[in-house]
Design a protein around this motif. Structure first.
Motif, PDB file in Angstrom:
ATOM      1  N   LEU A  60     -26.817   0.867 -28.826  1.00 29.12           N
ATOM      2  CA  LEU A  60     -25.516   0.850 -29.510  1.00 29.12           C
ATOM      3  C   LEU A  60     -25.619   0.038 -30.795  1.00 29.12           C
ATOM      4  O   LEU A  60     -25.102   0.444 -31.834  1.00 29.12           O
ATOM      5  CB  LEU A  60     -24.436   0.278 -28.598  1.00 29.12           C
ATOM      6  CG  LEU A  60     -23.040   0.169 -29.193  1.00 29.12           C
ATOM      7  CD1 LEU A  60     -22.521   1.557 -29.565  1.00 29.12           C
ATOM      8  CD2 LEU A  60     -22.098  -0.516 -28.225  1.00 29.12           C
ATOM      9  N   LYS A  61     -26.316  -1.078 -30.723  1.00 28.98           N
ATOM     10  CA  LYS A  61     -26.503  -1.898 -31.931  1.00 28.98           C
ATOM     11  C   LYS A  61     -27.212  -1.107 -33.015  1.00 28.98           C
ATOM     12  O   LYS A  61     -26.837  -1.153 -34.175  1.00 28.98           O
ATOM     13  CB  LYS A  61     -27.283  -3.167 -31.585  1.00 28.98           C
ATOM     14  CG  LYS A  61     -27.467  -4.115 -32.750  1.00 28.98           C
ATOM     15  CD  LYS A  61     -28.264  -5.333 -32.340  1.00 28.98           C
ATOM     16  CE  LYS A  61     -28.464  -6.286 -33.468  1.00 28.98           C
ATOM     17  NZ  LYS A  61     -29.295  -5.797 -34.528  1.00 28.98           N
ATOM     18  N   ASN A  62     -28.218  -0.328 -32.627  1.00 24.96           N
ATOM     19  CA  ASN A  62     -28.961   0.475 -33.585  1.00 24.96           C
ATOM     20  C   ASN A  62     -28.113   1.595 -34.192  1.00 24.96           C
ATOM     21  O   ASN A  62     -28.386   2.019 -35.303  1.00 24.96           O
ATOM     22  CB  ASN A  62     -30.209   1.061 -32.924  1.00 24.96           C
ATOM     23  CG  ASN A  62     -31.241   0.019 -32.618  1.00 24.96           C
ATOM     24  OD1 ASN A  62     -31.293  -1.024 -33.248  1.00 24.96           O
ATOM     25  ND2 ASN A  62     -32.072   0.290 -31.638  1.00 24.96           N
ATOM     26  N   CYS A  63     -27.122   2.071 -33.466  1.00 29.76           N
ATOM     27  CA  CYS A  63     -26.241   3.110 -33.989  1.00 29.76           C
ATOM     28  C   CYS A  63     -25.447   2.622 -35.193  1.00 29.76           C
ATOM     29  O   CYS A  63     -25.076   3.398 -36.059  1.00 29.76           O
ATOM     30  CB  CYS A  63     -25.270   3.597 -32.917  1.00 29.76           C
ATOM     31  SG  CYS A  63     -26.026   4.627 -31.661  1.00 29.76           S
ATOM     32  N   TYR A  64     -25.157   1.334 -35.224  1.00 28.85           N
ATOM     33  CA  TYR A  64     -24.371   0.777 -36.312  1.00 28.85           C
ATOM     34  C   TYR A  64     -25.223   0.289 -37.469  1.00 28.85           C
ATOM     35  O   TYR A  64     -24.720  -0.014 -38.521  1.00 28.85           O
ATOM     36  CB  TYR A  64     -23.492  -0.367 -35.809  1.00 28.85           C
ATOM     37  CG  TYR A  64     -22.262   0.116 -35.101  1.00 28.85           C
ATOM     38  CD1 TYR A  64     -21.154   0.532 -35.837  1.00 28.85           C
ATOM     39  CD2 TYR A  64     -22.193   0.183 -33.720  1.00 28.85           C
ATOM     40  CE1 TYR A  64     -20.013   0.992 -35.216  1.00 28.85           C
ATOM     41  CE2 TYR A  64     -21.059   0.634 -33.077  1.00 28.85           C
ATOM     42  CZ  TYR A  64     -19.975   1.033 -33.837  1.00 28.85           C
ATOM     43  OH  TYR A  64     -18.850   1.485 -33.204  1.00 28.85           O
ATOM     44  N   ASP A  65     -26.506   0.174 -37.260  1.00 27.88           N
ATOM     45  CA  ASP A  65     -27.402  -0.321 -38.339  1.00 27.88           C
ATOM     46  C   ASP A  65     -27.710   0.757 -39.347  1.00 27.88           C
ATOM     47  O   ASP A  65     -27.611   1.894 -39.175  1.00 27.88           O
ATOM     48  CB  ASP A  65     -28.701  -0.861 -37.757  1.00 27.88           C
ATOM     49  CG  ASP A  65     -28.457  -2.164 -36.985  1.00 27.88           C
ATOM     50  OD1 ASP A  65     -27.393  -2.771 -37.173  1.00 27.88           O
ATOM     51  OD2 ASP A  65     -29.337  -2.540 -36.202  1.00 27.88           O
TER      52      ASP A  65
END
Length: 65
Positions: A60-65
């Motif tokens: 999920l964190k990578n989706c926003y990066d």
């Protein structure tokens, strides 16, 4: 997830586990976490088949990066 940021969603999701102590299966936790995400993220994460809650939170964190 609505208008929550990913950190807020993660925190709320983990807090809710206090109310379902019988939910121990990691795969079920992952599925429930993913089910609350926007469709674009949900499809991407289901494709990658995460095996743990930690893994799906990192995704999920990578989706926003």
């Amino acid at each position: 997830m609505g208008h929550m940021k990913n950190e807020e969603y993660k925190t709320k999701f983990i807090e809710f586990f206090r109310y379902v102590p019988y939910l121990k299966d990691e795969k079920t936790k992952v599925q429930r976490f993913i089910s609350g995400l926007p469709l674009a993220f949900k499809d991407r994460m289901e494709w990658d088949e995460p095996q743990s809650l930690e893994e799906v939170i990192g995704m999920l964190k990578n989706c926003y990066d």
